[in-house]
Write a protein that holds these residues in place. Structure first.
Motif, short mmCIF file in Angstrom:
data_model
loop_
_atom_site.label_atom_id
_atom_site.label_comp_id
_atom_site.label_asym_id
_atom_site.label_seq_id
_atom_site.Cartn_x
_atom_site.Cartn_y
_atom_site.Cartn_z
N GLY A 146 1.02 -36.14 -25.02
CA GLY A 146 0.79 -37.06 -23.78
C GLY A 146 -0.69 -36.91 -23.28
O GLY A 146 -0.67 -37.61 -21.89
N HIS A 147 -1.44 -37.16 -24.12
CA HIS A 147 -2.71 -37.68 -23.73
C HIS A 147 -2.44 -39.06 -23.58
O HIS A 147 -1.98 -40.31 -24.40
CB HIS A 147 -3.49 -37.09 -25.16
CG HIS A 147 -4.68 -35.40 -24.93
ND1 HIS A 147 -3.68 -35.35 -25.93
CD2 HIS A 147 -4.93 -35.41 -23.74
CE1 HIS A 147 -4.40 -33.95 -25.81
NE2 HIS A 147 -5.23 -33.82 -24.92
N TYR A 148 -3.93 -39.82 -22.64
CA TYR A 148 -4.01 -41.44 -22.43
C TYR A 148 -4.91 -41.41 -23.72
O TYR A 148 -6.23 -41.04 -23.14
CB TYR A 148 -4.28 -41.51 -20.59
CG TYR A 148 -2.99 -41.31 -20.36
CD1 TYR A 148 -2.86 -42.55 -20.20
CD2 TYR A 148 -2.63 -40.47 -19.33
CE1 TYR A 148 -1.40 -42.53 -19.09
CE2 TYR A 148 -1.90 -39.99 -19.05
CZ TYR A 148 -1.18 -41.04 -18.87
OH TYR A 148 -0.10 -41.11 -18.02
N ALA A 149 -5.00 -41.86 -24.56
CA ALA A 149 -5.51 -42.54 -25.65
C ALA A 149 -4.76 -42.89 -26.99
O ALA A 149 -3.79 -43.32 -26.79
CB ALA A 149 -6.07 -41.68 -26.24
N LYS A 171 -7.42 -43.37 -16.10
CA LYS A 171 -6.76 -41.51 -16.87
C LYS A 171 -6.72 -41.97 -18.37
O LYS A 171 -6.92 -40.85 -18.91
CB LYS A 171 -4.86 -41.89 -16.69
CG LYS A 171 -4.59 -42.04 -16.12
CD LYS A 171 -4.57 -40.88 -14.72
CE LYS A 171 -4.09 -38.91 -15.20
NZ LYS A 171 -3.64 -38.17 -15.05
N ASP A 172 -7.55 -42.48 -18.86
CA ASP A 172 -8.76 -42.23 -20.33
C ASP A 172 -8.71 -41.15 -20.30
O ASP A 172 -9.36 -40.08 -19.45
CB ASP A 172 -9.69 -43.16 -20.59
CG ASP A 172 -10.11 -43.19 -21.66
OD1 ASP A 172 -9.60 -43.16 -22.75
OD2 ASP A 172 -10.89 -42.81 -21.98
N GLN A 173 -8.62 -40.45 -21.76
CA GLN A 173 -8.87 -38.58 -21.45
C GLN A 173 -9.51 -38.98 -23.64
O GLN A 173 -9.75 -38.25 -23.69
CB GLN A 173 -7.52 -37.60 -22.32
CG GLN A 173 -7.58 -37.78 -20.99
CD GLN A 173 -5.53 -37.00 -20.63
OE1 GLN A 173 -4.64 -37.64 -21.29
NE2 GLN A 173 -5.71 -35.96 -19.81
N ARG A 194 -1.21 -47.18 -24.27
CA ARG A 194 -0.96 -48.64 -23.69
C ARG A 194 -0.19 -48.71 -21.84
O ARG A 194 0.24 -49.71 -21.76
CB ARG A 194 0.14 -49.72 -24.63
CG ARG A 194 -0.74 -49.60 -25.67
CD ARG A 194 0.17 -50.26 -27.02
NE ARG A 194 0.41 -51.79 -26.52
CZ ARG A 194 -0.46 -53.07 -26.99
NH1 ARG A 194 -1.36 -52.40 -26.81
NH2 ARG A 194 -0.65 -53.66 -26.24
N LEU A 195 -0.21 -47.94 -21.58
CA LEU A 195 0.55 -47.09 -20.77
C LEU A 195 -0.30 -46.90 -19.82
O LEU A 195 -1.17 -46.32 -19.80
CB LEU A 195 1.27 -46.47 -20.27
CG LEU A 195 2.35 -47.33 -21.10
CD1 LEU A 195 3.74 -46.10 -21.60
CD2 LEU A 195 3.35 -48.39 -21.16
N TYR A 196 0.19 -47.41 -18.56
CA TYR A 196 -0.94 -47.06 -16.59
C TYR A 196 0.07 -45.42 -16.63
O TYR A 196 0.88 -45.70 -16.35
CB TYR A 196 -0.97 -47.96 -15.81
CG TYR A 196 -2.49 -49.11 -16.10
CD1 TYR A 196 -3.11 -49.05 -15.42
CD2 TYR A 196 -1.87 -49.52 -17.16
CE1 TYR A 196 -4.53 -49.82 -16.03
CE2 TYR A 196 -2.67 -50.28 -17.83
CZ TYR A 196 -4.11 -50.64 -16.84
OH TYR A 196 -4.81 -51.16 -17.06
N LYS A 197 -1.14 -44.91 -15.68
CA LYS A 197 0.17 -43.29 -15.10
C LYS A 197 1.88 -43.60 -14.14
O LYS A 197 1.96 -42.60 -14.38
CB LYS A 197 -0.77 -42.98 -14.11
CG LYS A 197 0.05 -41.16 -13.27
CD LYS A 197 0.04 -40.50 -14.65
CE LYS A 197 0.49 -39.01 -14.67
NZ LYS A 197 0.14 -37.82 -15.06
N ARG A 198 1.03 -45.06 -13.19
CA ARG A 198 2.70 -45.49 -12.41
C ARG A 198 3.39 -46.01 -13.16
O ARG A 198 5.03 -45.54 -12.55
CB ARG A 198 1.88 -46.68 -11.98
CG ARG A 198 0.92 -47.67 -12.87
CD ARG A 198 1.15 -49.09 -11.39
NE ARG A 198 0.03 -50.00 -11.80
CZ ARG A 198 -0.80 -50.61 -12.21
NH1 ARG A 198 -1.69 -49.64 -12.16
NH2 ARG A 198 -1.20 -51.14 -13.38
N GLU A 199 3.66 -45.97 -14.47
CA GLU A 199 4.41 -47.19 -15.13
C GLU A 199 5.04 -45.66 -16.09
O GLU A 199 6.83 -45.66 -15.59
CB GLU A 199 3.96 -47.92 -16.52
CG GLU A 199 3.13 -49.33 -16.02
CD GLU A 199 2.50 -49.97 -16.87
OE1 GLU A 199 3.09 -51.64 -17.03
OE2 GLU A 199 1.91 -49.46 -17.72
#
Length: 384
Positions: A146-149, A171-173, A194-199
């Motif tokens: 679930g990393h944001y990358a 949130k980029d990790q 390609r998603l934002y945390k709120r999505e």
């Protein structure tokens, strides 16, 4: 019977295509932590047509009954999410590997007066090495987290993979993933890139996942929300010494041990309101390990807290090649720091020098400097 919920929120067409499995290579094992991010990663891959298996990694067990350890509840949350998504779940214990490959290094670095980032080492040694090896043994074609990358093939270079920043810059990790080499990147999917945390939270809520509003975990993974100094004192003995003002040499107080302090630290010095000194906040600026002296200065913009260059060692370049020298890149010397324009110079097999266009605040030995070319993470090293 397929228990997965019907899609309620769709990704854009390009993003959906990126998640499609290859014919005959459709088994993916998802590292599930019990949080919303890894749960939605598994959900999206299931909807895209992958055969998904969830895997919960237990990396720390010294104080499972401690009030700060959430691993039991995290496992319950991961199992509940897997049930809603309709996937099987496995549990694997990597505690021994974690102690040997991550925690031992963590203690050595602190004892030497540096400030390590164990999450960087955990990713390279546990989540994308021990976990990857275990998943491949189970017959997985890919792993996912679930990393944001993002990961993609380099333009014009089939078979060479790049690590990219996530679309959600907040949130980029990628900073924590810079030590990944070509081998794990070739096997890894980042469905949230390609998603934002709120999505992500909206997708989880629509799918009926109970952890859709679960608080994000913060801090070092094996410490949790507990007081950091209290935790470190279990393993590194207190060693009192002087706190001195760098400019005047005046003794201002006593410290508990140089390993408990980091450059730029303001809280926990207990020297506020020193008689005869101006009423400005104090910051750690240097450590004399031989004499056991902690040096401090007053004012956030004190010249000794600002540096326009650094040396880095233990280098990792994702492509396998170092960056060009004298090109303008950007770099981060800590997570969430804004990208700082820089040049990379004097690169060899062991070290490099990074020069910044503007001075950077509290560059800290033991932390990582990570180099970027636009959205592409090139790699980096440990600040020395």
């Amino acid at each position: 019977m397929d228990r997965s919920p019907a899609p309620s929120i769709l990704l854009d067409t390009e993003a959906e295509l990126l998640l499609q499995p290859e014919a005959g290579r459709n088994t993916v094992i998802v590292g599930m932590s019990g949080g919303v991010d890894s749960s939605v990663a598994a959900l999206l891959l299931k909807r895209a047509g992958w055969k998904v298996i969830g895997l919960f990694m237990k990396n720390w067990e010294d104080d499972d009954d401690d009030e700060y350890c959430s691993s039991r509840q995290d496992l319950i949350d991961a199992m509940a999410a897997a049930d809603i998504i309709g996937i099987d779940m496995e549990v694997v214990n990597f505690s021994a590997e974690y102690k040997e490959r991550v925690f031992a290094d963590f203690l050595r670095e602190y004892q030497a007066g540096r400030t390590p980032n164990p999450d960087v080492l955990c990713n390279s040694e546990i989540k994308f090495k021990a976990f990857l090896d275990h998943a491949l043994q189970l017959g997985a074609d890919r792993i996912a987290t679930g990393h944001y990358a993002q990961v993609c093939e380099a333009n014009g270079k089939p078979g060479e993979f790049q690590l990219l920043k996530a679309e959600d810059g907040g949130k980029d990790q990628s900073y924590f993933l810079y030590r990944l080499s070509q081998a794990p990147l070739a096997k890894t999917l980042f469905p949230l890139g390609r998603l934002y945390k709120r999505e992500v939270r909206r997708i989880a809520r629509a799918a009926g996942l109970a952890n859709h509003d679960k608080k994000d975990s913060t801090g070092i993974c094996f410490i949790g929300e507990r007081p950091f100094r209290e935790f470190l004192q279990r393993y590194l003995p207190v060693s009192h010494g002087e706190i001195r003002a760098l400019d005047s040499g005046r003794v201002l107080g006593k410290h508990l041990g140089l390993m408990y302090y980091t450059l730029g630290q303001r809280e926990g010095l207990n020297i506020g309101g020193v008689c005869g000194e101006p009423e400005l906040p104090w910051y750690v600026t240097d450590k004399d390990m031989e004499k056991n002296i902690l040096y401090v200065v007053q004012g956030h913009e004190h010249p000794t807290l600002l540096r326009d260059k650094l040396q880095a060692a233990d280098l990792t370049w994702i492509s396998g090649r170092p960056p060009h020298t004298h090109w303008v890149y950007t770099a981060k010397t800590r997570y969430r720091q804004p990208d700082a324009p820089c040049e990379v110079e004097a690169v060899d097999a062991k070290s490099c020098e990074v020069r910044f266009a503007a001075p950077q605040w509290a560059i800290t030995p033991g932390q990582s400097v990570v180099i970027y070319e636009s959205k592409v993470c090139l790699g980096g090293g440990i600040i020395v």
